[in-house]
Design a protein around this motif. Structure first.
Motif, PDB file in Angstrom:
ATOM      1  N   THR A  49       0.883  -1.166   0.000  1.00 25.07           N
ATOM      2  CA  THR A  49       0.000   0.000   0.000  1.00 25.07           C
ATOM      3  C   THR A  49       0.926   1.224   0.000  1.00 25.07           C
ATOM      4  O   THR A  49       2.140   1.065  -0.111  1.00 25.07           O
ATOM      5  N   GLN A 160     -10.729  -2.216  -0.596  1.00 25.44           N
ATOM      6  CA  GLN A 160      -9.900  -1.048  -0.274  1.00 25.44           C
ATOM      7  C   GLN A 160     -10.246  -0.479   1.098  1.00 25.44           C
ATOM      8  O   GLN A 160      -9.344  -0.101   1.855  1.00 25.44           O
ATOM      9  N   ASP A 164      -7.447  -0.010   3.918  1.00 18.83           N
ATOM     10  CA  ASP A 164      -7.218   1.317   4.508  1.00 18.83           C
ATOM     11  C   ASP A 164      -7.285   1.242   6.032  1.00 18.83           C
ATOM     12  O   ASP A 164      -6.480   1.850   6.735  1.00 18.83           O
ATOM     13  N   GLN A 167      -4.126  -0.511   7.259  1.00 20.73           N
ATOM     14  CA  GLN A 167      -2.967   0.379   7.158  1.00 20.73           C
ATOM     15  C   GLN A 167      -2.981   1.402   8.294  1.00 20.73           C
ATOM     16  O   GLN A 167      -1.945   1.695   8.887  1.00 20.73           O
TER      17      GLN A 167
END
Ligand code: GTP
Ligand code: MG
Length: 171
Positions: A49, A160, A164, A167
């Motif tokens: 990422t 996604q 996200d 992350q």
């Protein structure tokens, strides 16, 4: 410069839930494969990422291989747990495997983040992510950060949002 933090992720869940399809989708398009077959044992995959470099242990979910999972728990810094939202008959088996995971000595006392993918949302009889969350009793997980997303691994919808979140929590 160009150095990303390395994170080991364990990808767990029953066979046929879509783990390998999901991990394949997270790779750059030139690294994606067309034909996905049931995983034998496990496979090590990588994807990046903006700030992280993930090494994924994509484990087989078949019953005969599930005893391999625990050997990698110590190395895992995050977990992706995939559920086939249309497989109502085996939701109780998925819950049993999740409970076994959560009670394992290498997991139990760690604040390891768990990302749940309620996959196969495109199927007509799929349960909602709220329903999946209820059946797995996710609200009982109080000592670890967790998040659930509804996904369709065939189109990539929902992936996604989950990445996200991951992350943000491990980054
Ligand atoms: P094991 O390696 O055996 O543990 O299975 P797995 O969890 O890796 O499942 P895999 O990715 O091999 O996918 C199993 C089947 O489900 C394949 O035929 C996929 O194309 C299909 N599949 C995966 N995700 C989805 C989805 O979101 N929707 C639909 N309709 N099919 C999906
Ligand atoms: Mg697989």
């Amino acid at each position: 410069l160009g150095l990303k933090k390395e994170v080991n992720v364990l990808c767990l869940g029953l066979d046929n839930s879509g783990k390998t399809t999901i991990i394949n989708r997270l790779k750059p398009s030139n690294a994606q494969v067309q034909d996905i077959v049931p995983t034998i044992g496990f496979s090590i995959e990588k994807f990046k990422t903006s700030s992280l470099s993930f090494t994924v242990f994509d484990m087989s979910g078949q019953g005969r291989y599930r005893n391999l999972w625990e050997h990698y728990y110590k190395e895992g810094q995050a977990i992706i747990f995939v559920i086939d939202s249309a497989d109502k008959l085996r939701m109780v088996v998925a819950k049993e495997e999740l409970d076994t995971l959560l009670n394992h000595p290498d997991i139990k006392h760690r604040r390891i983040p768990i990302l749940f993918f309620a996959n196969k949302m495109d199927m007509r009889d799929a349960l909602t992510s709220v329903k999946v969350s209820q059946l797995l009793c996710l609200e009982n997980i109080k000592d670890k950060p967790w998040h659930i997303c509804a996904t369709n691994a065939l189109t990539g919808d929902g992936l996604q949002e989950g990445v996200d979140w991951l992350q943000g929590i491990v980054g």
